[in-house]
Design a protein around this motif. Structure first.
Motif, PDB file in Angstrom:
ATOM      1  N   ALA A 178       0.846  -1.198   0.000  1.00 14.24           N
ATOM      2  CA  ALA A 178       0.000   0.000   0.000  1.00 14.24           C
ATOM      3  C   ALA A 178       0.877   1.242   0.000  1.00 14.24           C
ATOM      4  O   ALA A 178       1.729   1.415   0.879  1.00 14.24           O
ATOM      5  CB  ALA A 178      -0.929   0.009   1.211  1.00 14.24           C
ATOM      6  N   GLY A 179       0.684   2.108  -0.989  1.00 17.89           N
ATOM      7  CA  GLY A 179       1.442   3.349  -1.075  1.00 17.89           C
ATOM      8  C   GLY A 179       0.929   4.163  -2.240  1.00 17.89           C
ATOM      9  O   GLY A 179       0.227   3.636  -3.112  1.00 17.89           O
ATOM     10  N   THR A 180       1.287   5.438  -2.274  1.00 19.61           N
ATOM     11  CA  THR A 180       0.782   6.302  -3.343  1.00 19.61           C
ATOM     12  C   THR A 180       1.851   7.156  -4.009  1.00 19.61           C
ATOM     13  O   THR A 180       2.064   7.041  -5.207  1.00 19.61           O
ATOM     14  CB  THR A 180      -0.363   7.190  -2.803  1.00 19.61           C
ATOM     15  OG1 THR A 180      -1.445   6.348  -2.364  1.00 19.61           O
ATOM     16  CG2 THR A 180      -0.888   8.121  -3.893  1.00 19.61           C
ATOM     17  N   ALA A 214       1.529  -9.534  -4.583  1.00 20.61           N
ATOM     18  CA  ALA A 214       0.350 -10.012  -5.300  1.00 20.61           C
ATOM     19  C   ALA A 214      -0.506  -8.871  -5.833  1.00 20.61           C
ATOM     20  O   ALA A 214      -1.219  -9.026  -6.832  1.00 20.61           O
ATOM     21  CB  ALA A 214      -0.485 -10.908  -4.391  1.00 20.61           C
ATOM     22  N   ALA A 215      -0.458  -7.713  -5.171  1.00 20.80           N
ATOM     23  CA  ALA A 215      -1.265  -6.558  -5.587  1.00 20.80           C
ATOM     24  C   ALA A 215      -0.735  -5.326  -4.868  1.00 20.80           C
ATOM     25  O   ALA A 215       0.045  -5.435  -3.915  1.00 20.80           O
ATOM     26  CB  ALA A 215      -2.747  -6.770  -5.255  1.00 20.80           C
ATOM     27  N   VAL A 216      -1.157  -4.163  -5.339  1.00 23.70           N
ATOM     28  CA  VAL A 216      -0.869  -2.923  -4.617  1.00 23.70           C
ATOM     29  C   VAL A 216      -2.180  -2.207  -4.345  1.00 23.70           C
ATOM     30  O   VAL A 216      -3.157  -2.339  -5.091  1.00 23.70           O
ATOM     31  CB  VAL A 216       0.089  -1.981  -5.387  1.00 23.70           C
ATOM     32  CG1 VAL A 216       1.401  -2.672  -5.713  1.00 23.70           C
ATOM     33  CG2 VAL A 216      -0.556  -1.429  -6.631  1.00 23.70           C
ATOM     34  N   VAL A 217      -2.182  -1.442  -3.257  1.00 21.35           N
ATOM     35  CA  VAL A 217      -3.306  -0.578  -2.898  1.00 21.35           C
ATOM     36  C   VAL A 217      -2.798   0.856  -2.976  1.00 21.35           C
ATOM     37  O   VAL A 217      -1.759   1.177  -2.402  1.00 21.35           O
ATOM     38  CB  VAL A 217      -3.815  -0.872  -1.472  1.00 21.35           C
ATOM     39  CG1 VAL A 217      -5.039  -0.003  -1.160  1.00 21.35           C
ATOM     40  CG2 VAL A 217      -4.151  -2.342  -1.316  1.00 21.35           C
ATOM     41  N   VAL A 243       3.026   4.785  -7.545  1.00 23.31           N
ATOM     42  CA  VAL A 243       2.988   3.367  -7.152  1.00 23.31           C
ATOM     43  C   VAL A 243       2.172   2.563  -8.151  1.00 23.31           C
ATOM     44  O   VAL A 243       2.569   1.461  -8.563  1.00 23.31           O
ATOM     45  CB  VAL A 243       2.429   3.222  -5.724  1.00 23.31           C
ATOM     46  CG1 VAL A 243       1.997   1.780  -5.442  1.00 23.31           C
ATOM     47  CG2 VAL A 243       3.463   3.668  -4.711  1.00 23.31           C
ATOM     48  N   ALA A 244       1.024   3.092  -8.571  1.00 20.52           N
ATOM     49  CA  ALA A 244       0.204   2.388  -9.556  1.00 20.52           C
ATOM     50  C   ALA A 244       0.949   2.240 -10.878  1.00 20.52           C
ATOM     51  O   ALA A 244       0.871   1.200 -11.539  1.00 20.52           O
ATOM     52  CB  ALA A 244      -1.107   3.131  -9.770  1.00 20.52           C
ATOM     53  N   VAL A 252       3.228  -0.897   4.128  1.00 22.85           N
ATOM     54  CA  VAL A 252       2.632   0.399   3.806  1.00 22.85           C
ATOM     55  C   VAL A 252       3.710   1.480   3.810  1.00 22.85           C
ATOM     56  O   VAL A 252       4.503   1.565   4.750  1.00 22.85           O
ATOM     57  CB  VAL A 252       1.543   0.784   4.834  1.00 22.85           C
ATOM     58  CG1 VAL A 252       0.862   2.092   4.438  1.00 22.85           C
ATOM     59  CG2 VAL A 252       0.523  -0.327   4.980  1.00 22.85           C
ATOM     60  N   VAL A 253       3.719   2.325   2.760  1.00 20.43           N
ATOM     61  CA  VAL A 253       4.591   3.494   2.717  1.00 20.43           C
ATOM     62  C   VAL A 253       3.793   4.654   2.130  1.00 20.43           C
ATOM     63  O   VAL A 253       3.464   4.657   0.951  1.00 20.43           O
ATOM     64  CB  VAL A 253       5.847   3.265   1.859  1.00 20.43           C
ATOM     65  CG1 VAL A 253       6.776   4.485   1.946  1.00 20.43           C
ATOM     66  CG2 VAL A 253       6.584   2.004   2.273  1.00 20.43           C
TER      67      VAL A 253
END
Length: 307
Positions: free
Chosen positions: A6-8, A28-31, A49-50, A85-86
């Motif tokens: 998880a990060g943006t 496996a995935a990112v949020v 991140v996306a 998370v970052v």
């Protein structure tokens, strides 16, 4: 371990890249936060991140709120062991925190319990800290208060802006996060509760916070400018218009707070103590330029001030 990262913003990219390149864990995935308008055209843009996840063909989850039922359902389907998370940028409800087997592990850019909150690096620069760092900790309901897995330290240089310091911490912190996840997987790393003493908070920096007050001592003005560089950017007013100001350097002389002095190779501005030499200046609708070029173009008169 099977991870959902998880990060943006850009500061989260070194950590995601380190996990992808390590070969020791499966992302496996990112949020991340939903695509947001940017630039003059206000077109929707993917978060950094996306964008990195897209390059690697990794599933991207972009819930408006982490409390959404569809997001949590998909997270359960993925069955992550842990969620690193970052700088994700949104609150995580307990229902989401309970999903991964090993919880959510946050990389925070301070030595906890100092500077919990949204702007730890800016706070460290503004308050004149000599040392800062990064911490990995288990996320709990209370803000940045969970038990700590690991810590690294980083000296703050006299000319550091928050941007330069954060860049160093982002890269060093990526290694700390990776080693933390390795330790959790190995079952040998135990998180320790944060001490009750030394807790401080760093609130989110606003544009209003970035206004320079030249009635303060020169040291405080210098720290404020460096703390809000590059975001949201220091500013003051000149002839009724807002101008952005880059980092400054100490000079000698006797000027009233905000008073400008034009010299052949430098422009000085007064504070409550010693003056500062202006660096880069950006007037409204103009590009950034050296203060000498700015002054030459507008012809500053004796006694004019930045307010």
């Amino acid at each position: 371990m099977r991870l959902v990262f998880a990060g943006t913003p850009e500061v989260a990219v070194p950590s995601l890249r380190a996990l992808l390149e390590s070969g020791r864990h499966e992302v496996a995935a990112v949020v991340t936060r939903p695509d947001a308008p940017a630039g003059r055209g206000r077109k929707l843009v993917r978060s950094p991140v996306a964008a990195l996840a897209d390059e690697h063909g990794i599933e991207v989850l972009s819930p408006v709120k982490a409390s959404s039922k569809s997001f949590q359902t998909r997270l359960r389907e993925i069955e992550p062991d842990c969620c690193p998370v970052v700088a994700y940028g949104a609150m995580l409800p307990q229902s989401a925190l309970d999903i991964p087997r090993c919880g959510w592990v946050n990389l925070h850019f301070s030595v906890l319990p100092a500077w919990r909150g949204a702007a730890p690096v800016q706070a460290a620069v503004y308050h004149g800290d000599e040392i800062t760092g990064a911490s990995t900790f288990q996320i709990v309901k209370e803000l940045d208060a969970g038990p700590v897995f690991g810590v690294l330290t980083e000296p703050i240089r006299p000319d550091d802006t928050s941007g330069a310091l954060l860049d160093r911490l982002a890269h060093a912190g990526a290694g700390l996060l990776l080693s933390t996840l390795d330790g959790i997987e190995g079952g040998k790393l135990v998180a320790r509760e944060q001490p009750a003493e030394g807790v401080s908070y760093a609130h989110k920096i606003t544009v209003d916070d970035a206004k320079v007050d030249f009635t303060l001592p020169g040291l405080a003005v210098d720290r404020r400018v460096r703390a809000v560089t590059p975001e949201p950017g220091a500013w003051a007013e000149f002839r009724g218009e807002r101008i952005k100001l880059g980092p400054m350097s100490r000079a000698e002389g006797d000027l009233a707070p905000g008073e400008l002095l034009v010299e052949r190779k430098r422009i000085l501005v007064g504070t409550a103590t010693w003056p500062l030499q202006l660096g880069e200046v950006q007037a409204q609708g103009k590009k950034r330029m050296q203060a000498t070029d700015w002054a030459r173009g507008i012809r500053i008169e004796a006694g004019e001030r930045l307010t």
